[in-house]
Design an enzyme around this catalytic site. Sequence first.
Site, PDB file in Angstrom:
ATOM      1  N   GLY A  98       0.777  -1.242   0.000  1.00 26.57           N
ATOM      2  CA  GLY A  98       0.000   0.000   0.000  1.00 26.57           C
ATOM      3  C   GLY A  98       0.804   1.285   0.000  1.00 26.57           C
ATOM      4  CG  ASP A 140      -9.092   0.487   9.204  1.00 23.83           C
ATOM      5  OD1 ASP A 140      -9.915   1.313   9.620  1.00 23.83           O
ATOM      6  OD2 ASP A 140      -9.433  -0.591   8.687  1.00 23.83           O
ATOM      7  CG  PHE A 192     -12.671  -0.273   1.844  1.00 22.22           C
ATOM      8  CD1 PHE A 192     -11.936  -0.853   2.862  1.00 22.22           C
ATOM      9  CD2 PHE A 192     -12.303  -0.512   0.525  1.00 22.22           C
ATOM     10  CE1 PHE A 192     -10.842  -1.672   2.578  1.00 22.22           C
ATOM     11  CE2 PHE A 192     -11.215  -1.318   0.229  1.00 22.22           C
ATOM     12  CZ  PHE A 192     -10.488  -1.907   1.250  1.00 22.22           C
ATOM     13  CB  VAL A 193     -10.369   5.202   0.720  1.00 22.37           C
ATOM     14  CG1 VAL A 193     -11.409   6.119   1.338  1.00 22.37           C
ATOM     15  CG2 VAL A 193      -9.274   4.877   1.739  1.00 22.37           C
ATOM     16  CG  ASP A 237      -5.459  -3.758  -2.093  1.00 21.14           C
ATOM     17  OD1 ASP A 237      -5.094  -3.227  -1.029  1.00 21.14           O
ATOM     18  OD2 ASP A 237      -5.792  -4.960  -2.181  1.00 21.14           O
ATOM     19  NE  ARG A 285      -1.976  -3.233  -4.355  1.00 16.05           N
ATOM     20  CZ  ARG A 285      -2.074  -3.363  -3.040  1.00 16.05           C
ATOM     21  NH1 ARG A 285      -2.007  -2.306  -2.261  1.00 16.05           N
ATOM     22  NH2 ARG A 285      -2.245  -4.539  -2.495  1.00 16.05           N
TER      23      ARG A 285
HETATM   24  P1  IMP Z   1      -5.159  -1.922  10.343  1.00 18.35           P
HETATM   25  O1  IMP Z   1      -4.292  -3.031  10.867  1.00 18.35           O
HETATM   26  O2  IMP Z   1      -6.611  -2.206  10.593  1.00 18.35           O
HETATM   27  O3  IMP Z   1      -4.769  -0.561  10.851  1.00 18.35           O
HETATM   28  O4  IMP Z   1      -5.081  -1.975   8.787  1.00 18.35           O
HETATM   29  C1  IMP Z   1      -4.077  -1.443   8.080  1.00 18.35           C
HETATM   30  C2  IMP Z   1      -4.066  -1.963   6.663  1.00 18.35           C
HETATM   31  O5  IMP Z   1      -5.363  -2.336   6.202  1.00 18.35           O
HETATM   32  C3  IMP Z   1      -3.622  -0.867   5.751  1.00 18.35           C
HETATM   33  O6  IMP Z   1      -2.233  -0.864   5.641  1.00 18.35           O
HETATM   34  C4  IMP Z   1      -4.319  -1.201   4.459  1.00 18.35           C
HETATM   35  O7  IMP Z   1      -3.527  -2.084   3.710  1.00 18.35           O
HETATM   36  C5  IMP Z   1      -5.584  -1.893   4.887  1.00 18.35           C
HETATM   37  N1  IMP Z   1      -6.727  -0.943   4.881  1.00 18.35           N
HETATM   38  C6  IMP Z   1      -7.353  -0.403   5.938  1.00 18.35           C
HETATM   39  N2  IMP Z   1      -8.346   0.426   5.557  1.00 18.35           N
HETATM   40  C7  IMP Z   1      -8.321   0.419   4.218  1.00 18.35           C
HETATM   41  C8  IMP Z   1      -9.112   1.096   3.206  1.00 18.35           C
HETATM   42  O8  IMP Z   1     -10.027   1.905   3.465  1.00 18.35           O
HETATM   43  N3  IMP Z   1      -8.789   0.809   1.921  1.00 18.35           N
HETATM   44  C9  IMP Z   1      -7.787  -0.034   1.557  1.00 18.35           C
HETATM   45  N4  IMP Z   1      -7.027  -0.678   2.460  1.00 18.35           N
HETATM   46  C10 IMP Z   1      -7.306  -0.465   3.770  1.00 18.35           C
HETATM   47 MG    MG Z   2      -1.094  -1.614   3.905  1.00 21.98          MG
END
Ligand code: IMP
Ligand code: MG
Length: 177
Positions: A43, A101, A150-151, A157, A163
């Site tokens: 990402g 997130d 969700f973006v 992606d 992407r």
């Molecule tokens: P976390 O562990 O929940 O903080 O998730 C982090 C990872 O989830 C990010 O590095 C992204 O790869 C993926 N992610 C979280 N939210 C989104 C979104 O809205 N779109 C795309 N990927 C997301």
């Molecule tokens: Mg990521």
Amino acid sequence: MERDIESVLISADELETKVAEMGKQISKDFADKEPIFVGVLKGCFIFMADLMRHVNIKCSMDFMAVSSYSGTTSTGAVKINKDLNENIEGKHIIIVEDILDSGITLNYLKKYLEGRNPASISIATLMDKPARRKAEVYADYSCFEIPDAFVVGYGLDYNEHYRNLPYIGVLKPEIYA
Ligand code: IMP
Ligand code: MG
């Protein structure tokens, strides 16, 4: 591809402005520290490429690959698919992530890297979704705080697609229904 996007949340121009500001700020803060930027693949790849062109201090770069997601919901588990090549002991680390997130990924990564005794670990994220936080983790640098949507685009992606969009967009709900 574009027809799957409901709306543009962050335009290419806004991305450019904020990413440049972050690069300048990090350059100031780490001027004499020779930091290692650690990009979290996949990402981070567009964000990091743009960010680094606004960092004008001596530094190095490395990458990790982790997986924590399938589809739009976190599985809660973090798996390291590619580890660092560099020794980070005594070094200043800046983790470069696309989006914070739930925080589960970065919380895990930070602890994992802390075990190797770096001098410091900072987090630079393109976007922050504070409403969804589950783990205690904060960004030191963040370009955009965004609502719980969700973006995709600019490196992010949905099931490996989108992407390559040059902006951050919100997917139409029927795409991931
Ligand atoms: P976390 O562990 O929940 O903080 O998730 C982090 C990872 O989830 C990010 O590095 C992204 O790869 C993926 N992610 C979280 N939210 C989104 C979104 O809205 N779109 C795309 N990927 C997301
Ligand atoms: Mg990521």
